[in-house]
Design a protein around this motif. Structure first.
Motif, mmCIF file in Angstrom:
data_model
loop_
_atom_site.group_PDB
_atom_site.id
_atom_site.type_symbol
_atom_site.label_atom_id
_atom_site.label_comp_id
_atom_site.label_asym_id
_atom_site.label_seq_id
_atom_site.Cartn_x
_atom_site.Cartn_y
_atom_site.Cartn_z
ATOM 1 N N PHE A 110 -0.385 1.756 12.161
ATOM 2 C CA PHE A 110 -0.798 1.137 10.909
ATOM 3 C C PHE A 110 -1.056 -0.356 11.113
ATOM 4 C CE2 PHE A 110 0.496 -0.842 6.776
ATOM 5 C CZ PHE A 110 -0.580 -0.402 6.042
ATOM 6 N N LEU A 111 -0.180 -1.004 11.857
ATOM 7 C CA LEU A 111 -0.363 -2.427 12.155
ATOM 8 C C LEU A 111 -1.595 -2.640 13.021
ATOM 9 C CD1 LEU A 111 0.613 -5.348 12.074
ATOM 10 C CD2 LEU A 111 2.132 -4.825 13.990
ATOM 11 N N VAL B 192 0.861 -1.185 0.000
ATOM 12 C CA VAL B 192 0.000 0.000 0.000
ATOM 13 C C VAL B 192 0.896 1.232 0.000
ATOM 14 C CG1 VAL B 192 -1.880 -1.166 1.194
ATOM 15 C CG2 VAL B 192 -0.160 0.036 2.529
ATOM 16 N N ARG B 193 0.382 2.307 -0.507
ATOM 17 C CA ARG B 193 1.142 3.551 -0.559
ATOM 18 C C ARG B 193 1.156 4.204 0.823
ATOM 19 N NH1 ARG B 193 -0.444 8.958 -4.056
ATOM 20 N NH2 ARG B 193 1.203 10.298 -3.239
ATOM 21 N N ALA B 194 2.315 4.688 1.243
ATOM 22 C CA ALA B 194 2.450 5.425 2.500
ATOM 23 C C ALA B 194 2.401 6.914 2.183
ATOM 24 C CB ALA B 194 3.739 5.051 3.213
ATOM 25 N N ALA B 195 1.211 7.485 2.281
ATOM 26 C CA ALA B 195 1.002 8.854 1.805
ATOM 27 C C ALA B 195 1.843 9.874 2.556
ATOM 28 C CB ALA B 195 -0.478 9.211 1.915
ATOM 29 N N LYS B 196 2.063 9.654 3.858
ATOM 30 C CA LYS B 196 2.797 10.621 4.672
ATOM 31 C C LYS B 196 4.158 10.097 5.105
ATOM 32 C CE LYS B 196 -1.326 12.920 6.483
ATOM 33 N NZ LYS B 196 -2.053 13.376 7.700
ATOM 34 N N GLY B 197 4.617 9.019 4.487
ATOM 35 C CA GLY B 197 5.908 8.471 4.873
ATOM 36 C C GLY B 197 5.834 7.857 6.258
ATOM 37 N N GLY B 198 6.880 8.051 7.037
ATOM 38 C CA GLY B 198 6.899 7.530 8.396
ATOM 39 C C GLY B 198 7.902 6.406 8.559
ATOM 40 N N HIS C 271 -6.241 1.162 2.908
ATOM 41 C CA HIS C 271 -6.001 1.382 1.483
ATOM 42 C C HIS C 271 -4.701 2.153 1.259
ATOM 43 C CE1 HIS C 271 -10.270 0.651 -0.269
ATOM 44 N NE2 HIS C 271 -9.910 -0.275 0.586
ATOM 45 N N ARG C 272 -4.427 3.077 2.137
ATOM 46 C CA ARG C 272 -3.165 3.795 2.156
ATOM 47 C C ARG C 272 -2.719 3.920 3.601
ATOM 48 N NH1 ARG C 272 -3.390 8.895 -2.109
ATOM 49 N NH2 ARG C 272 -3.945 7.701 -3.975
ATOM 50 N N ARG C 273 -1.410 3.993 3.778
ATOM 51 C CA ARG C 273 -0.895 4.188 5.130
ATOM 52 C C ARG C 273 -0.790 5.686 5.396
ATOM 53 N NH1 ARG C 273 4.924 2.381 7.869
ATOM 54 N NH2 ARG C 273 4.973 4.165 9.267
ATOM 55 N N TYR C 274 -1.699 6.190 6.241
ATOM 56 C CA TYR C 274 -1.662 7.596 6.633
ATOM 57 C C TYR C 274 -0.902 7.789 7.939
ATOM 58 C CZ TYR C 274 -5.197 8.498 3.072
ATOM 59 O OH TYR C 274 -5.856 8.611 1.882
#
Length: 269
Positions: free
Chosen positions: A248-249, A112-118, A238-241
């Protein structure tokens, strides 16, 4: 509000949740203060965020607690590993009713896309120009999640997930913690993983890179792929915010608990 809370957190789910949530005692010797928001309302709000995919600030006020309260409750329960304990309690109930099939388990992952990084993000396999995260899971033969992980490469995900399967009750005999056979795709094709599985007496069927077709295991692995699509019902995945990898986990743990609870509800009826 009561109808919405009861729909998101039915009575049986609430009973199971109360078995794992730590008791909270609010003592104000001086008296006064604002009454603590109810745990059931906060849990319903968290499930709404997980399933709808809305941000914490977009949480509607119909649940009662304000969004900062709901977020703090989510963070506290995450630190207390409430979601993992809830998954284990649900798996225990399913195992005691004979609903788990350990004869052929499967492991798979989804990017999944990590929209805000992290923390613990990396190049997305489907788009190297963007950051992404992975969700790994092991399911039984029926597609019920037994173990969940995130933010790891395939070569690093198999061992922690197998070790992470909790001792689960069975209808007959002792608790079960180990699959009889494990299916995996080419992403897990590493010699040290095969040797590790053999050392634990777990038969394995892992596709070999450059040798076998990627479709050969489809008649067995479709079960875990279906469960991945069930996880997509938790739109927060759907995305990692979340910048914090643990949060996230934890949303993945909530999704796994809801999948198990839905099967438990069908068994009860």
């Amino acid at each position: 509000m009561t109808d919405l809370v009861e729909r998101l957190v039915p009575g049986e789910l609430w009973v199971l949740f109360r078995r794992v949530v730590p008791p909270t005692e609010v003592i104000r010797p001086q008296g006064g203060g604002r009454r603590r928001a109810g745990d059931r309302e906060a849990l319903a709000a968290i499930i709404f965020v997980a399933t709808s995919g809305c941000t914490w600030r977009q949480l509607p006020p119909v649940f009662g607690p304000a969004w900062p309260t709901v977020y703090r409750r989510f963070a506290q329960w995450s630190r207390d590993r409430v979601w993992a304990r809830l998954c284990r309690v649900i798996l225990d109930e399913l195992g005691a009713r004979g609903e788990l099939d350990w004869s052929r388990c499967a492991i798979d992952s989804v990017s999944v896309r990590a929209a805000k990084g992290g923390h613990l993000t990396g190049p997305n396999p489907t788009d190297r120009s963007r950051l992404g995260s992975k969700i790994h899971l092991i399911t039984d033969r029926n597609g019920l999640p037994l173990s969940l992980g995130a933010n790891m490469h395939d070569s690093q995900g198999l061992e922690p997930l197998v070790r992470g399967i909790p001792p689960i009750r069975s209808r007959r005999g002792p608790r079960r913690q180990k699959p009889a056979k494990l299916h995996a795709d080419k992403g897990y094709d590493y010699g040290h993983l095969r040797r590790w599985l053999r050392s634990r007496s777990i038969r394995h069927r892992i596709a070999r890179r450059g040798v076998e077709s990627s479709t050969r295991l489809g008649r067995h692995r479709w079960v875990v792929e279906r469960t991945v699509s069930w996880l997509a019902g938790c739109r927060r995945l759907h995305r990692r915010y979340e910048r914090e990898a643990e949060h996230f986990l934890d949303f993945g743990g909530i999704a796994a608990a809801l999948i198990g609870y839905r099967r438990l509800g069908r068994v009860s009826t």
